[in-house]
Design a protein around this motif. Structure first.
Motif, short mmCIF file in Angstrom:
data_model
loop_
_atom_site.label_atom_id
_atom_site.label_comp_id
_atom_site.label_asym_id
_atom_site.label_seq_id
_atom_site.Cartn_x
_atom_site.Cartn_y
_atom_site.Cartn_z
N ALA A 90 0.84 -1.21 0.00
CA ALA A 90 0.00 0.00 0.00
C ALA A 90 0.87 1.25 0.00
O ALA A 90 0.57 2.23 -0.70
CB ALA A 90 -0.93 -0.01 1.21
N GLY A 91 1.94 1.24 0.77
CA GLY A 91 2.84 2.39 0.82
C GLY A 91 3.49 2.67 -0.52
O GLY A 91 3.68 3.83 -0.89
N ARG A 92 3.79 1.64 -1.27
CA ARG A 92 4.43 1.83 -2.59
C ARG A 92 3.46 2.39 -3.61
O ARG A 92 3.88 3.00 -4.59
CB ARG A 92 4.99 0.50 -3.09
CG ARG A 92 6.19 -0.01 -2.31
CD ARG A 92 6.98 -1.04 -3.12
NE ARG A 92 6.15 -2.16 -3.51
CZ ARG A 92 6.01 -3.28 -2.81
NH1 ARG A 92 6.64 -3.41 -1.65
NH2 ARG A 92 5.24 -4.27 -3.25
N ARG A 93 2.16 2.21 -3.38
CA ARG A 93 1.17 2.67 -4.36
C ARG A 93 0.77 4.13 -4.16
O ARG A 93 0.08 4.71 -5.00
CB ARG A 93 -0.08 1.79 -4.29
CG ARG A 93 0.13 0.38 -4.85
CD ARG A 93 -1.20 -0.31 -5.08
NE ARG A 93 -1.94 -0.50 -3.84
CZ ARG A 93 -1.85 -1.59 -3.07
NH1 ARG A 93 -1.04 -2.58 -3.44
NH2 ARG A 93 -2.56 -1.69 -1.97
N VAL A 94 1.14 4.74 -3.05
CA VAL A 94 0.74 6.13 -2.79
C VAL A 94 1.41 7.05 -3.81
O VAL A 94 2.60 6.97 -4.05
CB VAL A 94 1.13 6.55 -1.36
CG1 VAL A 94 0.78 8.01 -1.12
CG2 VAL A 94 0.44 5.66 -0.33
N GLN A 95 0.60 7.92 -4.40
CA GLN A 95 1.10 8.91 -5.35
C GLN A 95 0.60 10.29 -4.98
O GLN A 95 -0.60 10.44 -4.68
CB GLN A 95 0.66 8.54 -6.78
CG GLN A 95 1.26 7.26 -7.32
CD GLN A 95 2.77 7.34 -7.45
OE1 GLN A 95 3.32 8.42 -7.73
NE2 GLN A 95 3.44 6.20 -7.26
N PRO A 96 1.46 11.31 -5.03
CA PRO A 96 2.92 11.23 -5.20
C PRO A 96 3.54 10.35 -4.11
O PRO A 96 3.00 10.23 -3.01
CB PRO A 96 3.38 12.69 -5.07
CG PRO A 96 2.17 13.51 -5.35
CD PRO A 96 1.01 12.70 -4.84
N ALA A 97 4.67 9.76 -4.43
CA ALA A 97 5.27 8.74 -3.58
C ALA A 97 5.65 9.29 -2.20
O ALA A 97 6.09 10.45 -2.08
CB ALA A 97 6.50 8.16 -4.25
N LEU A 98 5.46 8.48 -1.19
CA LEU A 98 5.95 8.81 0.15
C LEU A 98 7.47 8.64 0.17
O LEU A 98 8.01 7.81 -0.56
CB LEU A 98 5.29 7.90 1.19
CG LEU A 98 3.78 8.12 1.39
CD1 LEU A 98 3.19 7.01 2.26
CD2 LEU A 98 3.52 9.47 2.03
N PRO A 99 8.16 9.38 1.03
CA PRO A 99 9.63 9.36 1.01
C PRO A 99 10.26 8.16 1.71
O PRO A 99 11.48 8.05 1.75
CB PRO A 99 9.99 10.65 1.74
CG PRO A 99 8.86 10.86 2.70
CD PRO A 99 7.63 10.37 1.99
#
Length: 236
Positions: free
Chosen positions: A163-172
């Motif tokens: 789920a974290g990888r799919r967040v856009q714009p990307a989380l740091p």
């Protein structure tokens, strides 16, 4: 980097009846974290999100079970193993008692015979309570059934990481379940909770386990220090 509006909120202090106003500049906190990570790119202590970043993560999760798992970790600070033991009967959502949850204490240096079996965590987030009620109802989970069924720690980690990888714009950051526990602790400190209060909320018996967050926030609580006077006001 996304731009998040600053906000101010009035929160209770450790002194009964005393409130304090906290002004939070999220962009400064994020920039400071990124500055620190330049020298310590793999330091797990800095693997945390601030509140608006967590909201972005939660809003991007479409699967109901994964969303509730991430949301539960965020609002309770539970360890994954503690969360996976939760049942509907562990939540107090009705009646005259403020909403809360009884979390099992599974990782603790205190001998079991002297260890309280549960710790109480207040639930002040209305949308979480509604999400939890809806999930229990739609999934037809009975009071004594496990909230997340037979999901394993590995499965939860995989779901939240994905789920974290799919967040856009990307989380740091690379997101995992412990990221949300870190974020829970940092969020409490940002909003004025004392280290001892955070220790109790996390279920730590040894203050050294909580000191890691003080090391992280040695930079990130400057919004408190900026309002602390070091000279008496000059009289006209």
């Amino acid at each position: 980097m996304d731009k998040y509006p600053s906000y101010n909120v009035t929160v209770p202090t450790s002194a009964p009846g005393v409130m304090q106003r906290v002004v939070v500049d999220w962009n400064q906190l994020i920039a400071r974290r990124e500055f620190l990570l330049r020298d310590m790119p793999n330091d797990p202590d800095f693997n945390y999100l601030v509140l608006p970043e967590v909201e972005r993560l939660l809003s991007s999760i479409e699967d109901g079970t994964t969303h509730l798992a991430a949301y539960t970790l965020w609002v309770t600070g539970a360890r994954v193993s503690e969360m996976l033991m939760l049942r509907p009967e562990d939540f107090q959502l009705e009646g005259n008692i403020d909403p809360c949850v009884k979390l099992p204490i599974l990782k603790n240096r205190t001998p079991k015979k002297n260890r309280p079996p549960r710790r109480m965590i207040g639930l002040g987030d209305g949308p979480f309570i509604e999400t939890l009620r809806r999930y229990i109802k739609t999934q037809k989970i009975k009071r004594r059934e496990l909230l997340f069924g037979q999901l394993s720690r590995h499965a939860i980690r995989h779901r939240i990481n994905s789920a974290g990888r799919r967040v856009q714009p990307a989380l740091p950051l690379t997101i995992n379940p412990h990221t949300l526990r870190h974020s829970y602790a940092i969020n409490h400190l940002i909003h004025g909770k004392t280290p001892d209060q955070v220790r109790r909320l996390l279920g730590h018996t040894d203050m050294r386990s909580t000191d890691v967050y003080l090391r992280v926030l040695s930079a990130d609580i400057s919004h408190h220090g900026a309002g602390t006077p070091f000279r008496l006001p000059i009289e006209a």
